[in-house]
Write a protein that holds these residues in place. Sequence first.
Motif: not given
Length: 67
Positions: A28-32, A63-64
Amino acid sequence: MGSGGYSSQDEKKYIEFMKQIMNQEFPKGHYVVNGFTDFNVLADGDSEQGKRYEIKAKIEFKVNDSK
């Protein structure tokens, strides 16, 4: 299967993260993700003159739930 890499000198937390990514299990997280390529295309068989291309891209996703 995903791709990635690590060495024995990397931190344990990073190694575990890369193993998850390589198994296509995004935590889970925010990806760049940043990508870049550059290449030349030769025109009409001319081996000395070509057109140069540089392509850059940035993709962001969240990704939740990894299940």
